[in-house]
Scaffold this motif. Sequence first.
Motif, PDB file in Angstrom:
ATOM      1  N   UNK A   1      68.713  44.862  18.554  1.00 54.24           N
ATOM      2  CA  UNK A   1      67.993  45.679  19.507  1.00 54.24           C
ATOM      3  C   UNK A   1      66.495  45.679  19.275  1.00 54.24           C
ATOM      4  N   UNK A   2      65.735  46.253  20.211  1.00 52.19           N
ATOM      5  CA  UNK A   2      64.275  46.189  20.161  1.00 52.19           C
ATOM      6  C   UNK A   2      63.637  47.017  19.051  1.00 52.19           C
ATOM      7  N   UNK A   3      64.385  47.946  18.459  1.00 51.88           N
ATOM      8  CA  UNK A   3      63.867  48.745  17.348  1.00 51.88           C
ATOM      9  C   UNK A   3      64.739  48.622  16.095  1.00 51.88           C
ATOM     10  N   UNK A   4      65.670  47.689  16.114  1.00 50.18           N
ATOM     11  CA  UNK A   4      66.547  47.501  14.959  1.00 50.18           C
ATOM     12  C   UNK A   4      65.795  46.831  13.812  1.00 50.18           C
ATOM     13  N   UNK A   5      66.313  47.029  12.611  1.00 45.97           N
ATOM     14  CA  UNK A   5      65.749  46.404  11.422  1.00 45.97           C
ATOM     15  C   UNK A   5      66.167  44.939  11.334  1.00 45.97           C
ATOM     16  N   UNK A   6      65.213  44.089  10.986  1.00 50.06           N
ATOM     17  CA  UNK A   6      65.501  42.691  10.673  1.00 50.06           C
ATOM     18  C   UNK A   6      65.732  42.589   9.174  1.00 50.06           C
ATOM     19  N   UNK A   7      66.946  42.229   8.802  1.00 43.79           N
ATOM     20  CA  UNK A   7      67.272  42.049   7.394  1.00 43.79           C
ATOM     21  C   UNK A   7      67.124  40.572   7.044  1.00 43.79           C
ATOM     22  N   UNK A   8      66.191  40.278   6.147  1.00 44.08           N
ATOM     23  CA  UNK A   8      65.952  38.885   5.769  1.00 44.08           C
ATOM     24  C   UNK A   8      67.144  38.346   4.988  1.00 44.08           C
ATOM     25  N   UNK A   9      67.740  37.241   5.428  1.00 47.36           N
ATOM     26  CA  UNK A   9      68.881  36.696   4.712  1.00 47.36           C
ATOM     27  C   UNK A   9      68.506  36.280   3.294  1.00 47.36           C
ATOM     28  N   UNK A  10      69.361  36.543   2.330  1.00 49.70           N
ATOM     29  CA  UNK A  10      69.031  36.176   0.952  1.00 49.70           C
ATOM     30  C   UNK A  10      68.960  34.680   0.728  1.00 49.70           C
ATOM     31  N   UNK A  11      69.514  33.897   1.658  1.00 51.97           N
ATOM     32  CA  UNK A  11      69.532  32.445   1.484  1.00 51.97           C
ATOM     33  C   UNK A  11      68.213  31.779   1.854  1.00 51.97           C
ATOM     34  N   UNK A  12      67.234  32.536   2.372  1.00 55.82           N
ATOM     35  CA  UNK A  12      65.993  31.918   2.833  1.00 55.82           C
ATOM     36  C   UNK A  12      64.776  32.699   2.357  1.00 55.82           C
ATOM     37  N   UNK A  13      63.734  31.957   1.985  1.00 56.69           N
ATOM     38  CA  UNK A  13      62.433  32.542   1.670  1.00 56.69           C
ATOM     39  C   UNK A  13      61.373  32.081   2.659  1.00 56.69           C
ATOM     40  N   UNK A  14      61.803  31.601   3.820  1.00 64.68           N
ATOM     41  CA  UNK A  14      60.856  31.039   4.792  1.00 64.68           C
ATOM     42  C   UNK A  14      61.197  31.523   6.198  1.00 64.68           C
ATOM     43  N   UNK A  15      61.247  32.853   6.371  1.00 67.06           N
ATOM     44  CA  UNK A  15      61.599  33.446   7.659  1.00 67.06           C
ATOM     45  C   UNK A  15      60.312  33.671   8.446  1.00 67.06           C
ATOM     46  N   UNK A  16      60.249  33.106   9.642  1.00 66.18           N
ATOM     47  CA  UNK A  16      59.027  33.047  10.441  1.00 66.18           C
ATOM     48  C   UNK A  16      59.195  33.849  11.735  1.00 66.18           C
ATOM     49  N   UNK A  17      58.075  34.165  12.359  1.00 68.78           N
ATOM     50  CA  UNK A  17      58.039  34.922  13.612  1.00 68.78           C
ATOM     51  C   UNK A  17      57.711  33.994  14.776  1.00 68.78           C
ATOM     52  N   UNK A  18      58.213  34.326  15.977  1.00 66.64           N
ATOM     53  CA  UNK A  18      57.910  33.557  17.188  1.00 66.64           C
ATOM     54  C   UNK A  18      58.041  34.471  18.398  1.00 66.64           C
ATOM     55  N   UNK A  19      56.927  35.015  18.888  1.00 67.51           N
ATOM     56  CA  UNK A  19      56.938  35.862  20.079  1.00 67.51           C
ATOM     57  C   UNK A  19      57.260  35.029  21.318  1.00 67.51           C
ATOM     58  N   UNK A  20      58.192  35.519  22.143  1.00 66.55           N
ATOM     59  CA  UNK A  20      58.619  34.732  23.299  1.00 66.55           C
ATOM     60  C   UNK A  20      58.924  35.617  24.511  1.00 66.55           C
ATOM     61  N   UNK A  21      58.702  35.042  25.683  1.00 60.80           N
ATOM     62  CA  UNK A  21      59.151  35.608  26.948  1.00 60.80           C
ATOM     63  C   UNK A  21      60.580  35.161  27.185  1.00 60.80           C
ATOM     64  N   UNK A  22      61.471  36.114  27.453  1.00 60.44           N
ATOM     65  CA  UNK A  22      62.870  35.791  27.736  1.00 60.44           C
ATOM     66  C   UNK A  22      63.142  35.928  29.238  1.00 60.44           C
ATOM     67  N   UNK A  23      63.777  34.932  29.800  1.00 56.89           N
ATOM     68  CA  UNK A  23      64.194  34.938  31.199  1.00 56.89           C
ATOM     69  C   UNK A  23      65.653  35.387  31.256  1.00 56.89           C
ATOM     70  N   UNK A  24      65.953  36.324  32.137  1.00 56.02           N
ATOM     71  CA  UNK A  24      67.327  36.805  32.308  1.00 56.02           C
ATOM     72  C   UNK A  24      67.815  36.385  33.686  1.00 56.02           C
ATOM     73  N   UNK A  25      68.904  35.636  33.706  1.00 54.14           N
ATOM     74  CA  UNK A  25      69.459  35.094  34.957  1.00 54.14           C
ATOM     75  C   UNK A  25      70.219  36.196  35.697  1.00 54.14           C
TER      76      UNK A  25
END
Length: 275
Positions: A102-126
């Motif tokens: 959800x839009x206010x949910x917590x992002x839990x970083x997976x323990x398997x990765x140390x390279x979690x990146x951000x990417x702001x995007x426009x989403x199209x809904x059909x």
Amino acid sequence: MRLATVRTEDGLRTVRVEDGGYVDVGPGDVGELLRRADWQAVAAAAAGPVVRIAPSRLAPVVTRPGKIVCVGLNYRSHITEMGRDLPEFPTLFAKFADALIGPYDTLTLPPESDAVDWEAELAVIVGRDIRRGDRAEAEAAIAGYSVLNDVSLRDWQFRTREWLQGKTWEATTPLGPWLVTPDELPAGAEISCTIDDETVQKSTIGDLLFDAADLVSYVSTMVTLHPGDLIATGTTGGVGHARKPPRYLKDGQTVVTRIEGIGELVTPVRRESRP
């Protein structure tokens, strides 16, 4: 018009955003409402009290889309920073519905990765079925737009030439806060991402190489798009992986993803303990 999905004790409900609050439209998420041919009339006619809802109760605006089609390398600024040529055709990959939060949910970083990146995007809904649609048909098939952050595990993404394994980790993709109908989205809407109040991405959707109608038409050539399906249109310049040295998300940060005319995602970041 703006529509959101809220979590209640009795399950998901679709609501219309109204005067700083919400008017109940009916049971189920926005994706279920969109499967009705008269969804716009139903949503507009909904009457009742305007109620306040805690932001934490907002669910992904579409919780179980049949398809999440994503586009890579679609903002000219991002293509340049990644050292690529402008593509002739859209670069497509996919996510699964389990990736959404959800839009206010917590992002839990997976323990398997140390390279979690951000990417702001426009989403199209059909909003309607479309197959092999031309541009006019594609525009008519768009129910609206939302905000998405295509959180990416770069170390997993670039293990191979295919990106899926770095793009669809469970509970890593915030979506929301709601659907806005096309008339509410400015033509050159600003898109941005901040981390702890530092702006790391800022552009406009006018920098898109392939716009929303282009993408709906292109994807519908291959497969029928149905109401509630999502297309994530790609990110602008400023991602962490392209920085020198690279930067990635850390425990305790807060990511805010905004698009003018739609709203914002507020995503606290926490590190999951390694097993």
